[in-house]
Design a protein around this motif. Sequence first.
Motif, short mmCIF file in Angstrom:
data_model
loop_
_atom_site.label_atom_id
_atom_site.label_comp_id
_atom_site.label_asym_id
_atom_site.label_seq_id
_atom_site.Cartn_x
_atom_site.Cartn_y
_atom_site.Cartn_z
N GLU A 234 69.17 -74.64 -74.01
CA GLU A 234 70.07 -73.99 -73.06
C GLU A 234 70.80 -72.83 -73.71
OE1 GLU A 234 72.67 -76.68 -71.00
OE2 GLU A 234 70.99 -77.82 -70.17
N ASP A 235 71.22 -73.08 -74.94
CA ASP A 235 71.96 -72.08 -75.67
C ASP A 235 71.14 -70.81 -75.88
OD1 ASP A 235 74.49 -71.97 -76.65
OD2 ASP A 235 73.83 -72.14 -78.76
N ALA A 236 69.92 -71.02 -76.38
CA ALA A 236 69.05 -69.88 -76.68
C ALA A 236 68.67 -69.15 -75.41
CB ALA A 236 67.80 -70.38 -77.40
N LEU A 237 68.36 -69.91 -74.38
CA LEU A 237 67.93 -69.30 -73.12
C LEU A 237 69.06 -68.48 -72.50
CD1 LEU A 237 65.43 -69.28 -71.28
CD2 LEU A 237 66.55 -71.06 -69.92
N ALA A 238 70.27 -69.05 -72.54
CA ALA A 238 71.40 -68.36 -71.91
C ALA A 238 71.64 -67.01 -72.58
CB ALA A 238 72.65 -69.22 -72.01
N HIS B 97 69.78 -59.81 -71.01
CA HIS B 97 68.82 -59.03 -70.24
C HIS B 97 69.13 -59.01 -68.75
CE1 HIS B 97 66.51 -60.03 -73.95
NE2 HIS B 97 66.31 -58.72 -73.89
N SER B 98 70.32 -59.53 -68.38
CA SER B 98 70.72 -59.57 -66.97
C SER B 98 69.58 -60.04 -66.08
CB SER B 98 71.19 -58.20 -66.50
OG SER B 98 72.11 -57.68 -67.40
N PRO C 211 63.80 -59.58 -66.29
CA PRO C 211 64.75 -59.06 -67.29
C PRO C 211 64.95 -57.57 -67.08
CG PRO C 211 62.59 -59.38 -68.27
CD PRO C 211 62.48 -59.84 -66.85
N LYS C 212 66.13 -57.08 -67.40
CA LYS C 212 66.40 -55.64 -67.24
C LYS C 212 66.32 -54.99 -68.63
CE LYS C 212 67.70 -56.39 -62.88
NZ LYS C 212 67.58 -57.86 -62.95
#
Lengths: 599, 410
Positions: A229-233, A239-240, A540-541
């Motif tokens: 969760e940490d890494a993904l967040a 990358h909004s 991702p932006k």
Amino acid sequence: MVLRHLRFLKRRTVWLLVTFAVLYVLIAGRLFYIQVLNNERYCELAERLRVRQLEIPASRGSVYDRVGRELATNVPAFAVYVQPKKIKDRERVAPQLASLTGLEESAVVRAINTGGTFAYVGRQLPVGVSDKVQEANLPAVGVLRETKRVYPSRSLCAHVLGFTDIDGRGLEGIERVANKQLAGRNGHIVAEIDSNGRVIPETRRGSVQPVDGNDVVLTIDAYLQHAAEDALAKSFESHSAAGATAVVLDPHTGEILALANCPTFDPNDRRGVQPGAWRNRAVTDLYEPGSTLKLLTVAAGLEEGIPPTEVIATCTNGGIPIGRRRIRCSLHHPYMAGHGGVDMFKIIRHSCNIGAASIALRLGPDKLYAYEKAFGLQDQPGSGMPGEAPVLPLGSPEAWPAIRLANIGFGQGVAVSALQMASAYAVIANGGNLMSPQIIREVRAKDGTVVRSFSPKLVRRVVSEETARKATEMLIGCVNEGTGKTSKIDGYSVAGKTGSAQKASTTGRGYAAGKFVASFMGFVPARNPRLVICVVVDEPKGTHWGATVAAPVYKEIAQKAMWYLKVPPDEPLKEDQTSGSNRMNVRKVNHRIGAGNTG
Amino acid sequence: MKAARKLQPDFWLLVATVVLVVAGVLMVFDASFARAADRGMGDSWYFVKRQIVFALVGFLGLFLAMRVHPLAFRRFTKITVFVSIILLGLVMVPGIGKSIGGAARWIPIGPFHLQPSELAKLAVVMYLADQFAARGTAMRRLGTLLPHLLVVGLVAMLVLAEPDMGTAAVVIFTTGVMMYVAGVRKRQLIAFALLGLLGGAALIVMEPYRLERVLTFLNPSRDYYGSGYQITHALMALATGGLRGLGLCEGREKFYIPAPQTDMIGATLAEEAGFIGMLVLLGLFILFTYRGLCVGHRTKSTYMGLLAIGITSMVSLQALMNIAVFTSSMPATGVPLPFISYGGSCLMVMLVGVGMVLSVSRHLNETVEEPEAEKYESRHHRRRHGRTRISRAQYRPTAKRIRRRASVYR
């Protein structure tokens, strides 16, 4: 004169006595009729109104992770109610009650204004509030015991756990699918109640004790879950992105060790949460896998006997024509003029569309379809989590035009969920077997005895071990020399594949400009896999490459997992290249397991 | 007035009263104990304690009244009526009167709530006994009768305005009984009865809640959660009680009936003591009525007779009305069950009233001259002969009139 009046009085008194006697006899008759002759109807009515079955709620089971960390449990809570009909002084009671409970006065007023015999003012209030309310001893205000479902780790694993409604019925996630196990069976007493619903003393007629709900042990590991969760967040926020998913599987058993989604929510307090945030994207959302699917095409080719080192196609910057269309590769430095002649290793290493399409064309639609199916992309994964997306059928392969066949070869025109992809990669990781993904490890009774245990389930053998081994080598090549370099972990062999797929247009034709799904998936350690990790970032932006958006997430999860699982490094350490913190971790691991000599 | 030997007070009347009051205290305990604690009083014994105090004070009043000569009460007739009317008026003054449940019936004095309508009932009986005795057979003339009815009417209107239709009905019924016993012509009685019926009907139609009660009476389950709630639960109590009852303190419906220790106390008794217990209760009231009327019948004074009969009838009528209400034999109206229901004013006034009847029973052989009655009778003659009067056909002594007059004086 008086005497005459008196005589008058006496005569009429006799008649008066007679009249009274008649009235008393009539009343006695009426009583006899109601009490003795015709009492059944009202007896029944009284019984019906008085005798009640009063529920004794069973305690809902807890949810634990695989090593027994509590993920969902109950705490005592209190409900504050009013009896609006009995409240005479609304103006005084409402603000007083509001200040005691800390609720808004308008909510209290609304409860009072219902005007019935019972209305909740607030539910699931903490013990302190109920004590204050009880001390205040306001008229027509009462407190009831209840339990509150709490998730001590807040948003951790929220999508898998789901949540319950205020009465403890599971609405989403494990709370919903395992509701029967968790809920237990309410007991009851049969007793007579008074007009306020309280039991009249000594009227209890019988009771059934409640059976508490069972505990559910998930395959999730809270530490890995937190790491994921940490890494993904981090990636999701920087990358909004519109959404993101990470799945961590044990490739040998199909157990889901971590399953993270962004955006996320806190199941303890769902107020103001967009319903989209509740979605367990890993199973509910389908996306086009893009280049990550090339692994399956290549594995199918290997299994069907195409030699891995045979040059399959020649990739140029002009692409190759198929029918009236033309397919191209997305080209990077140093291959701006095309990948040239490509074999399977190169196809995976540099993600060559033309090469993958050529393998697909060589296999033909029937065989490719058979492998897609064998890898589980045409079946719901059956993980036991609710809301698995229905399969988007690929249609009858005989009817596929050549362009469709080619597209499927490199991952376009196929819709899969992240969990399906993770399972498919687990096939390569574990040597060719498709394992059914699994979320519930076992169900235990409150006393700890195992009620039901779920063992790993083999769905089918998909490819041979030899094929899996070769495909793994190709994935290692992708990480070491190809598009997946950003996921390299010091000290471990890493297998992985990038994906950067354009998103299908919502209009139903073609692709949406500038919208991509960046993904990275693979397994570590590559030659003795412990984990399959699949990361998908939606829209991702700024940058859309799987290598830049998803691979760092993969790397962070993998690194932390290797340390946590005490996996011995299988490759030499390049100390100078690792960052400080990572070096520390690896050293620690080495020290702990005494594996310094493996480096 | 002839000096005569004092007799013993009527034994059975006293016995019936004492048994009823003791049973009442027990029933108040039984009906209120379980729920008194959570009615804001915080004391399960709250109602019982108070009822015991009321009963003791009431019996003190009873024995005092018993010792006093009935003619001594007579001297206080006018002042009692006056005080009653003033108090009934004060009930309506905001700040003095206290209203419970939309009815202003009480004047709080310390821990005690005085209910003036209870005093008014006794005052009306005393007043009518005094006046009817004083006017003798002249009561048979409308002109003599009407002014007294106006006084009763005023009291009844004040009670009705509280609103307390039940007590007003007791006042009017008791007045009717006393008019009958005092010798008012049957024709006039019927006319008054019709008038009263019309008035009652008008009152019922005027107030929506009264109409509601009548409709509920006709069909108790019509509005279970509203006006039918009490009566439905009373009927369930009766039905559950059956022949033998559930046994003391075993009643259930007292947990449903609001304020079960007051007007609906009979329902709890019926549930716990059954039909047999209710027969005992009715027997006690019949004994009370019989002995009370006997006292009235045996007296040699019209005043004492009317007083005894008036008070006895008032108690008996109220008992009948109360039981009729919870057996759904008449539309619901709140009157306490005499001696049994919780309520200080009612119990104490009733006991003082019984004391008066007992006092009468001690002076049965005394005759009382009614000089006024002679005067009224003769005034009738004077007016006939002393003033210029237009001759009216109706006053001609026809054969029928002569016959009736003869029957009156027979």
